[in-house]
Design a protein around this motif. Structure first.
Motif, PDB file in Angstrom:
ATOM      1  N   VAL A  19      -5.014  -3.672  -0.022  1.00 14.85           N
ATOM      2  CA  VAL A  19      -4.663  -2.897  -1.214  1.00 14.85           C
ATOM      3  C   VAL A  19      -3.691  -1.780  -0.841  1.00 14.85           C
ATOM      4  O   VAL A  19      -2.731  -1.512  -1.569  1.00 14.85           O
ATOM      5  N   ALA A  20      -3.907  -1.129   0.294  1.00 14.66           N
ATOM      6  CA  ALA A  20      -3.018  -0.044   0.711  1.00 14.66           C
ATOM      7  C   ALA A  20      -1.592  -0.564   0.917  1.00 14.66           C
ATOM      8  O   ALA A  20      -0.619   0.105   0.530  1.00 14.66           O
ATOM      9  N   THR A  21      -1.450  -1.753   1.480  1.00 12.31           N
ATOM     10  CA  THR A  21      -0.126  -2.346   1.693  1.00 12.31           C
ATOM     11  C   THR A  21       0.525  -2.645   0.351  1.00 12.31           C
ATOM     12  O   THR A  21       1.707  -2.350   0.139  1.00 12.31           O
ATOM     13  N   LEU A  22      -0.240  -3.218  -0.561  1.00 15.06           N
ATOM     14  CA  LEU A  22       0.271  -3.531  -1.897  1.00 15.06           C
ATOM     15  C   LEU A  22       0.695  -2.258  -2.620  1.00 15.06           C
ATOM     16  O   LEU A  22       1.756  -2.202  -3.240  1.00 15.06           O
ATOM     17  N   ALA A  23      -0.132  -1.223  -2.524  1.00 12.84           N
ATOM     18  CA  ALA A  23       0.177   0.043  -3.189  1.00 12.84           C
ATOM     19  C   ALA A  23       1.449   0.664  -2.609  1.00 12.84           C
ATOM     20  O   ALA A  23       2.307   1.149  -3.351  1.00 12.84           O
ATOM     21  N   ARG A  24       1.572   0.641  -1.304  1.00 11.52           N
ATOM     22  CA  ARG A  24       2.766   1.207  -0.667  1.00 11.52           C
ATOM     23  C   ARG A  24       4.011   0.436  -1.102  1.00 11.52           C
ATOM     24  O   ARG A  24       5.031   1.026  -1.434  1.00 11.52           O
ATOM     25  N   GLU A  25       3.933  -0.890  -1.136  1.00  6.56           N
ATOM     26  CA  GLU A  25       5.070  -1.721  -1.527  1.00  6.56           C
ATOM     27  C   GLU A  25       5.434  -1.484  -2.998  1.00  6.56           C
ATOM     28  O   GLU A  25       6.598  -1.430  -3.353  1.00  6.56           O
ATOM     29  N   ALA A  32      -4.784   3.548  -8.584  1.00 13.72           N
ATOM     30  CA  ALA A  32      -4.245   2.883  -9.783  1.00 13.72           C
ATOM     31  C   ALA A  32      -4.521   1.385  -9.719  1.00 13.72           C
ATOM     32  O   ALA A  32      -4.852   0.764 -10.738  1.00 13.72           O
ATOM     33  N   ILE A  33      -4.430   0.807  -8.545  1.00 12.20           N
ATOM     34  CA  ILE A  33      -4.696  -0.628  -8.401  1.00 12.20           C
ATOM     35  C   ILE A  33      -6.191  -0.896  -8.541  1.00 12.20           C
ATOM     36  O   ILE A  33      -6.605  -1.804  -9.266  1.00 12.20           O
ATOM     37  N   SER A  39      -8.004  -7.948 -11.037  1.00 10.89           N
ATOM     38  CA  SER A  39      -7.608  -9.343 -10.803  1.00 10.89           C
ATOM     39  C   SER A  39      -6.598  -9.433  -9.646  1.00 10.89           C
ATOM     40  O   SER A  39      -6.611 -10.398  -8.881  1.00 10.89           O
ATOM     41  N   ILE A  40      -5.758  -8.423  -9.512  1.00  5.18           N
ATOM     42  CA  ILE A  40      -4.793  -8.411  -8.394  1.00  5.18           C
ATOM     43  C   ILE A  40      -5.534  -8.244  -7.073  1.00  5.18           C
ATOM     44  O   ILE A  40      -5.205  -8.883  -6.079  1.00  5.18           O
TER      45      ILE A  40
END
Length: 129
Positions: A19-25, A32-33, A39-40
């Motif tokens: 999740v941290a990688t997705l949030a940073r990207e 927020a995620i 679902s993400i």
């Protein structure tokens, strides 16, 4: 992001599907995620759990490529060994020729020196005209 390389500079040298990688990207906070996109998170966990097909294909392709490189290098090694043996034979032959020419030169120099030595003329020789 799952199928492409991340664009964030901090993730260019490697990353894990988190999740941290997705949030940073995405440029958003992790909260927020977690709050709005459950679902993400599920899809991300599922993607992280299965082996990436591109990675497996690329690994197999890399193995095939490296085996081809090994075969090419082995053929190159055999060619170089053959050339080395031929060059060694030529060098040994050239050394033998050089030794033979040195002996021949020494004989010719000795013959020339013998021919150039003055010959004494005897006192008892008569002059016939």
């Amino acid at each position: 992001m799952i199928e492409q390389r991340p664009s964030h500079p901090a993730l260019q040298n490697g990353y894990r599907l988190e999740v941290a990688t997705l949030a940073r990207e995405a440029g958003v906070g992790r909260n927020a995620i977690y709050t709005n996109h459950r679902s993400i998170i599920d899809a991300l966990k599922l993607a992280a759990a299965r082996p990436h097909p591109k990675a497996a294909e690329s690994l197999e392709e890399k193995v095939v490529e490296l085996r081809a490189v090994i075969r090419e290098m082995q053929a190159n090694e055999r060619r170089l060994l053959t050339q080395n043996a031929a060059l060694l034979q030529r060098a040994l032959s050239a050394e033998a020729d050089a030794q033979r020419y040195r002996r021949q030169n020494a004989r010719l120099v000795a013959t020339r020196n013998e021919a150039a030595r003055p010959t004494p003329i005897g006192a008892g020789a008569q002059n016939t005209r």
